[in-house]
Write an enzyme that holds these catalytic residues in place. Structure first.
Site, PDB file in Angstrom:
ATOM      1  CE  LYS A  14      -0.888  -0.467   4.997  1.00 23.51           C
ATOM      2  NZ  LYS A  14      -0.217  -1.789   5.134  1.00 23.51           N
ATOM      3  NE  ARG A  89      -3.473   1.109  13.938  1.00 27.09           N
ATOM      4  CZ  ARG A  89      -2.390   0.853  14.673  1.00 27.09           C
ATOM      5  NH1 ARG A  89      -1.244   0.579  14.087  1.00 27.09           N
ATOM      6  NH2 ARG A  89      -2.454   0.869  15.992  1.00 27.09           N
ATOM      7  NE  ARG A 123       8.525  -5.407   5.191  1.00 24.79           N
ATOM      8  CZ  ARG A 123       7.433  -4.770   5.600  1.00 24.79           C
ATOM      9  NH1 ARG A 123       6.682  -4.140   4.722  1.00 24.79           N
ATOM     10  NH2 ARG A 123       7.098  -4.758   6.871  1.00 24.79           N
ATOM     11  NE  ARG A 156      10.766  -1.806   6.976  1.00 25.72           N
ATOM     12  CZ  ARG A 156       9.702  -1.442   6.268  1.00 25.72           C
ATOM     13  NH1 ARG A 156       8.494  -1.747   6.698  1.00 25.72           N
ATOM     14  NH2 ARG A 156       9.855  -0.774   5.136  1.00 25.72           N
ATOM     15  NE  ARG A 167       3.407  -5.837  10.975  1.00 29.01           N
ATOM     16  CZ  ARG A 167       4.669  -6.222  11.159  1.00 29.01           C
ATOM     17  NH1 ARG A 167       5.257  -6.005  12.327  1.00 29.01           N
ATOM     18  NH2 ARG A 167       5.339  -6.799  10.188  1.00 29.01           N
TER      19      ARG A 167
END
Length: 219
Positions: A14, A89, A123, A156, A167
């Site tokens: 996104k 959210r 990532r 990360r 999440r």
């Protein structure tokens, strides 16, 4: 003036899609995750709070997210509009958004959980210059080193299997119902988030009735 929201689970792309849309249409891109990461890198008071939260595998509070977005929107530098990702959210934030802004569209990037796990856990980020990489399709030229500054790449702090599962639960329990609220206004457009970036961007533009996206290399 155009006002768009791009929603999707972590790793759905996104932020990337919002940036492409904003750049071509001269919109302001408001990325909640980008704002938090900037504060962490620059060692602000907010950054320290976010870093402590991520270190425990918890999610940044809805209250802090809402505060950050409201402060950013109050700057009113979005003369031609904005595209926002990472917000809202929950239902309360969605209600606030619908009351405060006449949204043109909500783009929902659909991505199966298995693909989310594959993307997110691949990532890497440069802690020195902030450059992002993905070991699936955007690997650095030198393994484990940033192409820009040569610094060693890291994962990360919130890209652990445990944090990702938290999440995903949060998204399915709280964020998916937000789509139902937006659907009452008939502004939600579902877009498959699995194809390559350029294809997803063109699918977004087609559903919004916008000119096709042309990559910079082809212009």
């Amino acid at each position: 003036m155009r006002k768009y929201v791009i929603m999707g689970v972590q790793g759905s792309g996104k932020g990337t899609q919002a940036q492409l849309l904003a750049k071509d249409l001269d919109l302001v891109h408001i990325g909640v995750g980008d704002i938090f990461r900037w504060n962490v890198r620059n060692h602000t008071k907010m950054g320290a709070q976010v870093k402590r939260t991520m270190a425990t595998g918890e999610l940044v509070s809805d209250e802090l997210v809402e505060s950050v977005v409201q402060d950013r929107l109050r700057q009113h530098d979005w003369n031609y509009g904005f595209v926002i990702d990472g917000f809202p959210r929950n239902g309360r934030q969605a209600e606030f958004f619908m009351e405060s802004f006449d949204l043109d569209a909500v783009i929902h990037l659909e991505l199966p959980d298995d693909e989310v796990r594959r993307r997110v856990l691949s990532r890497r980020v440069c802690p020195n210059c902030g450059m992002d990489y993905n070991l699936i399709g955007d690997r650095p030229e030198q393994e484990g080193r940033c192409d820009i500054c040569g610094h060693e790449l890291t994962t990360r702090s919130d890209d652990t299997p445990e944090a990702l599962e938290a999440r995903l639960r949060d998204y399915h329990e709280k964020t998916r119902p937000v789509l139902e609220l937006f659907q009452r206004k008939e502004v939600v457009h579902d877009v498959d988030g699995r194809p390559p970036v350029d294809e997803v961007q063109n699918a977004i533009r087609k559903t919004l009735g916008l000119p096709a996206y042309v990559p910079a290399d082809d212009r």
